[in-house]
Design a protein around this motif. Structure first.
Motif, short mmCIF file in Angstrom:
data_model
loop_
_atom_site.label_atom_id
_atom_site.label_comp_id
_atom_site.label_asym_id
_atom_site.label_seq_id
_atom_site.Cartn_x
_atom_site.Cartn_y
_atom_site.Cartn_z
N ASN A 32 23.95 -1.47 18.84
CA ASN A 32 23.33 -0.15 18.86
C ASN A 32 23.82 0.67 20.05
OD1 ASN A 32 21.32 1.55 17.54
ND2 ASN A 32 20.23 1.40 19.48
N GLN A 33 23.95 0.03 21.21
CA GLN A 33 24.44 0.71 22.40
C GLN A 33 25.90 1.15 22.20
OE1 GLN A 33 21.41 1.33 23.68
NE2 GLN A 33 22.35 1.16 25.67
N GLU A 34 26.71 0.29 21.60
CA GLU A 34 28.11 0.63 21.34
C GLU A 34 28.23 1.80 20.37
OE1 GLU A 34 29.65 -3.11 19.99
OE2 GLU A 34 29.92 -3.87 22.03
N ALA A 35 27.39 1.81 19.34
CA ALA A 35 27.41 2.91 18.37
C ALA A 35 26.98 4.22 19.02
CB ALA A 35 26.50 2.58 17.19
N ALA A 36 25.99 4.16 19.89
CA ALA A 36 25.53 5.36 20.59
C ALA A 36 26.61 5.88 21.53
CB ALA A 36 24.25 5.06 21.36
N ALA A 37 27.31 4.98 22.21
CA ALA A 37 28.39 5.39 23.11
C ALA A 37 29.54 6.03 22.33
CB ALA A 37 28.89 4.20 23.92
N LYS A 38 29.86 5.47 21.18
CA LYS A 38 30.92 6.03 20.34
C LYS A 38 30.54 7.42 19.86
CE LYS A 38 33.64 5.25 16.20
NZ LYS A 38 33.81 4.48 14.99
N THR A 39 29.30 7.60 19.42
CA THR A 39 28.83 8.90 18.96
C THR A 39 28.91 9.92 20.09
OG1 THR A 39 27.38 7.87 17.35
CG2 THR A 39 26.85 10.12 17.99
N GLU A 40 28.48 9.55 21.28
CA GLU A 40 28.52 10.45 22.43
C GLU A 40 29.97 10.81 22.78
OE1 GLU A 40 27.11 12.88 25.45
OE2 GLU A 40 26.06 11.95 23.79
N PHE A 41 30.86 9.84 22.75
CA PHE A 41 32.27 10.09 23.03
C PHE A 41 32.85 11.10 22.04
CE2 PHE A 41 36.75 9.12 22.19
CZ PHE A 41 37.28 9.33 23.44
N GLU A 42 32.58 10.88 20.75
CA GLU A 42 33.09 11.78 19.72
C GLU A 42 32.52 13.19 19.88
OE1 GLU A 42 32.20 9.65 16.15
OE2 GLU A 42 33.93 8.32 16.40
N ARG A 43 31.25 13.28 20.25
CA ARG A 43 30.62 14.58 20.47
C ARG A 43 31.31 15.30 21.62
NH1 ARG A 43 25.25 13.23 21.62
NH2 ARG A 43 24.99 12.92 19.40
N ASN A 44 31.61 14.58 22.69
CA ASN A 44 32.29 15.17 23.85
C ASN A 44 33.71 15.60 23.49
OD1 ASN A 44 30.09 14.92 25.53
ND2 ASN A 44 30.71 12.91 26.28
N GLN A 45 34.39 14.81 22.70
CA GLN A 45 35.74 15.16 22.28
C GLN A 45 35.73 16.45 21.46
OE1 GLN A 45 38.71 13.63 23.19
NE2 GLN A 45 37.29 12.68 24.61
N GLN A 46 34.77 16.57 20.57
CA GLN A 46 34.65 17.78 19.75
C GLN A 46 34.37 18.99 20.62
OE1 GLN A 46 35.27 18.04 16.51
NE2 GLN A 46 34.86 20.21 16.54
N ARG A 47 33.50 18.83 21.60
CA ARG A 47 33.18 19.93 22.50
C ARG A 47 34.41 20.37 23.28
NH1 ARG A 47 32.06 20.13 27.68
NH2 ARG A 47 31.78 17.90 27.87
N LEU A 48 35.19 19.42 23.79
CA LEU A 48 36.41 19.75 24.52
C LEU A 48 37.42 20.46 23.62
CD1 LEU A 48 36.87 16.49 26.61
CD2 LEU A 48 36.19 18.74 27.44
N PHE A 49 37.52 20.01 22.38
CA PHE A 49 38.44 20.64 21.44
C PHE A 49 38.02 22.09 21.18
CE2 PHE A 49 39.46 21.76 17.03
CZ PHE A 49 40.85 21.69 17.08
N GLU A 50 36.71 22.31 20.98
CA GLU A 50 36.22 23.65 20.72
C GLU A 50 36.42 24.56 21.92
OE1 GLU A 50 32.22 22.90 19.48
OE2 GLU A 50 32.85 22.28 17.45
N GLU A 51 36.22 24.03 23.13
CA GLU A 51 36.44 24.83 24.34
C GLU A 51 37.91 25.19 24.49
OE1 GLU A 51 34.81 22.65 27.61
OE2 GLU A 51 32.73 23.02 26.99
N ALA A 52 38.80 24.27 24.16
CA ALA A 52 40.24 24.54 24.24
C ALA A 52 40.65 25.61 23.23
CB ALA A 52 41.03 23.25 24.02
N GLN A 53 40.06 25.58 22.05
CA GLN A 53 40.38 26.57 21.02
C GLN A 53 39.86 27.96 21.43
OE1 GLN A 53 42.19 26.04 18.18
NE2 GLN A 53 42.58 24.04 19.08
#
Length: 55
Positions: A32-53
């Motif tokens: 459960n902790q690993e899944a939550a960390a993966k979800t948070e990582f993906e959310r941060n990646q999406q945010r960085l991508f949107e900021e770059a765009q």
């Protein structure tokens, strides 16, 4: 403090006090902790991508 009887992931009976407090057995808690960390990582990646765009 809530005392859970079954694991929130696999529904097995919880034996240890820490497991009953968390609501997950040790293996399911780790998963459960690993899944939550993966979800948070993906959310941060999406945010960085949107900021770059935008910038």
């Amino acid at each position: 403090m809530t005392d859970h009887k079954e694991c929130g992931r696999c529904n097995r009976k919880l034996k240890g006090a820490k497991s009953r407090e968390r609501g997950f057995g040790p293996t399911c808690y780790k998963k459960n902790q690993e899944a939550a960390a993966k979800t948070e990582f993906e959310r941060n990646q999406q945010r960085l991508f949107e900021e770059a765009q935008a910038g």
